[in-house]
Design a protein around this motif. Sequence first.
Motif, PDB file in Angstrom:
ATOM      1  N   ILE A 171       0.842  -1.204   0.000  1.00 45.67           N
ATOM      2  CA  ILE A 171       0.000   0.000   0.000  1.00 45.67           C
ATOM      3  C   ILE A 171       0.872   1.246   0.000  1.00 45.67           C
ATOM      4  O   ILE A 171       1.881   1.318   0.719  1.00 45.67           O
ATOM      5  CB  ILE A 171      -0.932   0.019   1.230  1.00 45.67           C
TER       6      ILE A 171
ATOM      7  N   TRP B 112       0.760   5.337   0.761  1.00 48.97           N
ATOM      8  CA  TRP B 112       0.064   6.526   1.273  1.00 48.97           C
ATOM      9  C   TRP B 112       0.723   7.756   0.676  1.00 48.97           C
ATOM     10  O   TRP B 112       1.948   7.916   0.761  1.00 48.97           O
ATOM     11  CB  TRP B 112       0.190   6.624   2.790  1.00 48.97           C
TER      12      TRP B 112
ATOM     13  N   PHE C 104       0.479   1.145  11.991  1.00 51.40           N
ATOM     14  CA  PHE C 104       0.824   0.220  10.904  1.00 51.40           C
ATOM     15  C   PHE C 104       2.169  -0.452  11.128  1.00 51.40           C
ATOM     16  O   PHE C 104       2.459  -1.473  10.495  1.00 51.40           O
ATOM     17  CB  PHE C 104       0.804   0.958   9.566  1.00 51.40           C
TER      18      PHE C 104
ATOM     19  N   LEU D 230       3.752  -1.064   3.942  1.00 48.26           N
ATOM     20  CA  LEU D 230       3.285   0.309   3.795  1.00 48.26           C
ATOM     21  C   LEU D 230       4.414   1.217   3.315  1.00 48.26           C
ATOM     22  O   LEU D 230       5.492   1.265   3.922  1.00 48.26           O
ATOM     23  CB  LEU D 230       2.728   0.829   5.123  1.00 48.26           C
TER      24      LEU D 230
ATOM     25  N   ILE E 219       8.310   0.325   8.079  1.00 45.12           N
ATOM     26  CA  ILE E 219       7.621   1.249   7.171  1.00 45.12           C
ATOM     27  C   ILE E 219       8.632   1.796   6.160  1.00 45.12           C
ATOM     28  O   ILE E 219       9.741   2.194   6.528  1.00 45.12           O
ATOM     29  CB  ILE E 219       6.970   2.423   7.939  1.00 45.12           C
TER      30      ILE E 219
END
Length: 359
Positions: free
Chosen positions: A8, A10, A58, A66, A87
């Motif tokens: 994913i 962001w 997360f 992420l 991350i």
Amino acid sequence: MENRKIRIVWICEFSNKEIREKLHFEKFSLFLLIRKLLNKKNEVVDYCEWNTKAIKEFEKIKNIELHIISHHLYLKRKIECFVMNNIHYHFFKPEGNNLFSTIKNKIGIGTKTNYTINSKRINEIIEKIQPDIVHLIGAENPHYSSSVLSLDNKYPLLVSLQTLMSDPNFFKNYPISRELYDYRCEIEKKVLQKADYICTIGEIFQEIILKDISPNAKFLRLKLAAGEDITDTTLIDKKYDFVYFAKDINKASDYAIEAFAIAKKKYKNITLNIVGGYSSSFKETLDVRLKQLGIEDSVTFSGKLPLHEDVLKEIQRSRFALLPLKIDLVSGTIREAMACKLPVITTITPGTPKLNEKR
């Protein structure tokens, strides 16, 4: 089939101390020197704390990979990437953060841009990542939200609302020029029309979008996991009665001052602390109003503080949080004040009554 993590992306904006310690910043440049000569501060403070908190959540999730894409001011390099606590971070140097753009803005040209450089950098990063989902946080910010307009349709697009500029009440209550407001609304509408799903729990926002922007819009009642840590406030001495705080106090500090002035007619010795950044012109307007009300000696401006933890410590020096809203349904500052055990006084919006539903 290979069992791999869901990937994913962001697209958002934020800054915190941990991130800044990883990045490399310009120390000496003509741009920074001229800003200093013009008495412009070059430091970067914590902002968009809700994104930091959501990222922290997360870090605990093991089956999602992420990737965060964000711009950051004063970077030495065009793009910086690193991994921290599981991350993946991708920061880029935004267009306009240089001497040439500053001069153009100062003389009144180039104030409106399509952010093509930002979009190019964001899209190049996304192409390298090849995510399963792209999640944009903040459709109202064209300096990064416009990047999804040129994004390949092979990536499912989620868009989370932080606010909705297309709400007719926004222009009435926010200090913004008509030209800039129309421009940002235009980008916001295009972004929402491109989204596969729009993430918001605001029913009023859903109604406006369906009526004025995208009649076939699909919604997810999804919000970031941005809960506040409960703070022990017993060791901090109280210096003020009330506190108003925001990243930029032009949001609603004028409302807070008017409310405070009414209370001061009855309670002569009460005090107000205002925490957050401001422009010199807005501060001058507030100073004039304070003198008109005769309460200039009872109001303190503590200014912009570098770290979010500094802000939380500062607000705990007050007994109550005075946090009126003009636009937001519910603000993060209300959650933060409650977590610091401060009783909150705010305005009735479509969101704030929900805070009292259970207790």
